[in-house]
Structures are given as C-alpha cells and as structure tokens.
Design a protein around this motif. Structure first.
Motif, PDB file in Angstrom:
ATOM      1  N   TYR A  47       0.837  -1.199   0.000  1.00 43.12           N
ATOM      2  CA  TYR A  47       0.000   0.000   0.000  1.00 43.12           C
ATOM      3  C   TYR A  47       0.878   1.259   0.000  1.00 43.12           C
ATOM      4  CZ  TYR A  47      -3.339   3.436   1.830  1.00 43.12           C
ATOM      5  OH  TYR A  47      -4.108   4.547   2.025  1.00 43.12           O
ATOM      6  N   LEU A  48       1.906   1.260   0.843  1.00 43.02           N
ATOM      7  CA  LEU A  48       2.827   2.391   0.942  1.00 43.02           C
ATOM      8  C   LEU A  48       3.576   2.593  -0.380  1.00 43.02           C
ATOM      9  CD1 LEU A  48       4.172   4.544   2.719  1.00 43.02           C
ATOM     10  CD2 LEU A  48       5.825   2.821   3.425  1.00 43.02           C
ATOM     11  N   ALA A  49       4.048   1.495  -0.970  1.00 51.94           N
ATOM     12  CA  ALA A  49       4.792   1.580  -2.236  1.00 51.94           C
ATOM     13  C   ALA A  49       3.904   2.137  -3.343  1.00 51.94           C
ATOM     14  CB  ALA A  49       5.332   0.197  -2.620  1.00 51.94           C
ATOM     15  N   LYS A  50       2.637   1.691  -3.405  1.00 53.99           N
ATOM     16  CA  LYS A  50       1.710   2.208  -4.421  1.00 53.99           C
ATOM     17  C   LYS A  50       1.452   3.693  -4.198  1.00 53.99           C
ATOM     18  CE  LYS A  50      -0.611  -2.118  -5.472  1.00 53.99           C
ATOM     19  NZ  LYS A  50      -1.752  -2.980  -5.172  1.00 53.99           N
ATOM     20  N   GLY A  51       1.321   4.103  -2.949  1.00 51.42           N
ATOM     21  CA  GLY A  51       1.108   5.511  -2.621  1.00 51.42           C
ATOM     22  C   GLY A  51       2.303   6.359  -3.030  1.00 51.42           C
ATOM     23  N   LEU A  52       3.497   5.873  -2.748  1.00 49.26           N
ATOM     24  CA  LEU A  52       4.716   6.608  -3.108  1.00 49.26           C
ATOM     25  C   LEU A  52       4.863   6.708  -4.624  1.00 49.26           C
ATOM     26  CD1 LEU A  52       7.238   5.224  -0.479  1.00 49.26           C
ATOM     27  CD2 LEU A  52       6.254   7.521  -0.560  1.00 49.26           C
ATOM     28  N   LYS A  53       4.522   5.626  -5.326  1.00 50.27           N
ATOM     29  CA  LYS A  53       4.599   5.637  -6.793  1.00 50.27           C
ATOM     30  C   LYS A  53       3.613   6.663  -7.368  1.00 50.27           C
ATOM     31  CE  LYS A  53       4.476   2.464 -10.780  1.00 50.27           C
ATOM     32  NZ  LYS A  53       4.886   3.520 -11.638  1.00 50.27           N
ATOM     33  N   LYS A  54       2.414   6.734  -6.803  1.00 47.89           N
ATOM     34  CA  LYS A  54       1.410   7.694  -7.266  1.00 47.89           C
ATOM     35  C   LYS A  54       1.913   9.128  -7.047  1.00 47.89           C
ATOM     36  CE  LYS A  54      -3.521   8.736  -6.717  1.00 47.89           C
ATOM     37  NZ  LYS A  54      -3.724  10.020  -6.068  1.00 47.89           N
ATOM     38  N   VAL A  55       2.469   9.393  -5.885  1.00 49.46           N
ATOM     39  CA  VAL A  55       3.002  10.728  -5.590  1.00 49.46           C
ATOM     40  C   VAL A  55       4.149  11.066  -6.540  1.00 49.46           C
ATOM     41  CG1 VAL A  55       4.279  12.075  -3.867  1.00 49.46           C
ATOM     42  CG2 VAL A  55       2.274  10.758  -3.173  1.00 49.46           C
ATOM     43  N   ALA A  56       5.037  10.108  -6.794  1.00 46.91           N
ATOM     44  CA  ALA A  56       6.177  10.337  -7.691  1.00 46.91           C
ATOM     45  C   ALA A  56       5.682  10.626  -9.109  1.00 46.91           C
ATOM     46  CB  ALA A  56       7.107   9.130  -7.683  1.00 46.91           C
ATOM     47  N   ASN A  57       4.689   9.877  -9.574  1.00 47.93           N
ATOM     48  CA  ASN A  57       4.145  10.095 -10.919  1.00 47.93           C
ATOM     49  C   ASN A  57       3.507  11.482 -11.036  1.00 47.93           C
ATOM     50  OD1 ASN A  57       4.931   7.590 -11.818  1.00 47.93           O
ATOM     51  ND2 ASN A  57       2.929   6.629 -11.517  1.00 47.93           N
ATOM     52  N   GLU A  58       2.732  11.871 -10.007  1.00 49.85           N
ATOM     53  CA  GLU A  58       2.091  13.195 -10.027  1.00 49.85           C
ATOM     54  C   GLU A  58       3.142  14.305  -9.985  1.00 49.85           C
ATOM     55  OE1 GLU A  58      -0.690  13.064  -6.802  1.00 49.85           O
ATOM     56  OE2 GLU A  58      -2.062  11.749  -7.883  1.00 49.85           O
ATOM     57  N   SER A  59       4.181  14.116  -9.191  1.00 49.09           N
ATOM     58  CA  SER A  59       5.251  15.114  -9.109  1.00 49.09           C
ATOM     59  C   SER A  59       5.935  15.268 -10.459  1.00 49.09           C
ATOM     60  CB  SER A  59       6.295  14.716  -8.062  1.00 49.09           C
ATOM     61  OG  SER A  59       5.721  14.754  -6.782  1.00 49.09           O
ATOM     62  N   GLN A  60       6.193  14.150 -11.133  1.00 47.60           N
ATOM     63  CA  GLN A  60       6.834  14.180 -12.451  1.00 47.60           C
ATOM     64  C   GLN A  60       5.944  14.913 -13.449  1.00 47.60           C
ATOM     65  OE1 GLN A  60       9.859  13.384 -13.246  1.00 47.60           O
ATOM     66  NE2 GLN A  60       9.684  13.694 -15.437  1.00 47.60           N
ATOM     67  N   GLN A  61       4.639  14.635 -13.413  1.00 50.66           N
ATOM     68  CA  GLN A  61       3.714  15.314 -14.333  1.00 50.66           C
ATOM     69  C   GLN A  61       3.697  16.815 -14.051  1.00 50.66           C
ATOM     70  OE1 GLN A  61       0.046  13.241 -13.672  1.00 50.66           O
ATOM     71  NE2 GLN A  61       0.431  11.724 -15.250  1.00 50.66           N
ATOM     72  N   ASN A  62       3.640  17.189 -12.775  1.00 53.89           N
ATOM     73  CA  ASN A  62       3.631  18.608 -12.415  1.00 53.89           C
ATOM     74  C   ASN A  62       4.913  19.283 -12.876  1.00 53.89           C
ATOM     75  OD1 ASN A  62       1.138  18.370 -11.232  1.00 53.89           O
ATOM     76  ND2 ASN A  62       1.925  18.194  -9.149  1.00 53.89           N
ATOM     77  N   TYR A  63       6.047  18.612 -12.672  1.00 53.34           N
ATOM     78  CA  TYR A  63       7.352  19.139 -13.084  1.00 53.34           C
ATOM     79  C   TYR A  63       7.365  19.383 -14.592  1.00 53.34           C
ATOM     80  CZ  TYR A  63      12.406  19.178 -13.922  1.00 53.34           C
ATOM     81  OH  TYR A  63      13.675  19.518 -14.324  1.00 53.34           O
ATOM     82  N   GLN A  64       6.866  18.405 -15.362  1.00 52.17           N
ATOM     83  CA  GLN A  64       6.841  18.529 -16.823  1.00 52.17           C
ATOM     84  C   GLN A  64       5.907  19.661 -17.258  1.00 52.17           C
ATOM     85  OE1 GLN A  64       5.814  14.524 -17.872  1.00 52.17           O
ATOM     86  NE2 GLN A  64       7.938  13.840 -17.950  1.00 52.17           N
ATOM     87  N   GLN A  65       4.751  19.781 -16.598  1.00 54.35           N
ATOM     88  CA  GLN A  65       3.808  20.840 -16.953  1.00 54.35           C
ATOM     89  C   GLN A  65       4.404  22.215 -16.661  1.00 54.35           C
ATOM     90  OE1 GLN A  65       0.350  19.804 -14.702  1.00 54.35           O
ATOM     91  NE2 GLN A  65      -0.371  18.307 -16.185  1.00 54.35           N
TER      92      GLN A  65
ATOM     93  N   TYR B  14       5.344  25.049 -19.456  1.00 56.45           N
ATOM     94  CA  TYR B  14       4.814  26.413 -19.373  1.00 56.45           C
ATOM     95  C   TYR B  14       5.951  27.428 -19.406  1.00 56.45           C
ATOM     96  CZ  TYR B  14       2.876  30.688 -17.503  1.00 56.45           C
ATOM     97  OH  TYR B  14       2.536  31.999 -17.337  1.00 56.45           O
ATOM     98  N   ILE B  15       6.988  27.196 -18.616  1.00 57.15           N
ATOM     99  CA  ILE B  15       8.124  28.131 -18.549  1.00 57.15           C
ATOM    100  C   ILE B  15       8.806  28.221 -19.910  1.00 57.15           C
ATOM    101  CG2 ILE B  15      10.444  28.478 -17.595  1.00 57.15           C
ATOM    102  CD1 ILE B  15       9.313  27.324 -14.930  1.00 57.15           C
ATOM    103  N   ASP B  16       9.062  27.092 -20.550  1.00 58.44           N
ATOM    104  CA  ASP B  16       9.712  27.091 -21.863  1.00 58.44           C
ATOM    105  C   ASP B  16       8.875  27.875 -22.874  1.00 58.44           C
ATOM    106  OD1 ASP B  16      11.732  25.586 -20.796  1.00 58.44           O
ATOM    107  OD2 ASP B  16      11.090  23.692 -21.677  1.00 58.44           O
ATOM    108  N   GLY B  17       7.564  27.643 -22.886  1.00 64.50           N
ATOM    109  CA  GLY B  17       6.680  28.346 -23.802  1.00 64.50           C
ATOM    110  C   GLY B  17       6.643  29.830 -23.489  1.00 64.50           C
TER     111      GLY B  17
END
Length: 79
Positions: free
Chosen positions: A10-28, A32-35
């Motif tokens: 459960y903890l590993a799945k939660g951490l993976k979800k947070v990491a994926n969301e952080s990566q998406q936010n970072y890319q977004q 935006y900054i590049d554009g």
C-alpha cells in the motif's frame, strides 16, 4: 487488519502515485516556462525604439539614438 506486506505494498503504491504526479507537475511547469520564455523572447525581438534611455552608475541618464547611416548619438537627458 493489514499484515506488514499489505502495508508495504500500500505504501509503495502511494509513493509511486506521488512520484508520478510530481513528475507530471514538473513537466507541466517546465513546458509552461519554456513556452513563456519563447513568447517573451519573441516579443522582445519585435520591439523597436527610436531612442533608448540608459542610466549610468552615478545616476546620470543618457538618451541613445541612431542616425540613418548607423552613427550612434548620445546626449544627457535634460540638456
């Protein structure tokens, strides 16, 4: 009651979800900054001035202009 392995899973799945969301936010954010930087750069390259005022380190303000033959003129503002 969860056993320790269920809890770890459960903890590993939660951490993976947070990491994926952080990566998406970072890319977004970076997309935006590049554009935005490119848009700002495009705007700056399109700006053309007849005269530019610059301030020297001691606070005197000079107006810089250019002649048709490329000669650069400077005069102290207020003179």
């Amino acid at each position: 009651m969860m056993d320790v392995w269920d809890w770890i899973d459960y903890l590993a799945k939660g951490l993976k979800k947070v990491a994926n969301e952080s990566q998406q936010n970072y890319q977004q954010v970076h997309a935006y900054i590049d554009g935005h930087d490119q848009e700002t750069l495009n705007q700056v390259t399109e700006i053309v001035h007849d005269a530019i005022k610059l301030k020297s380190p001691n606070g005197k303000i000079y107006e810089i202009t250019i002649e048709d033959d490329g000669t650069i003129n400077k005069k102290k503002v207020g003179e």
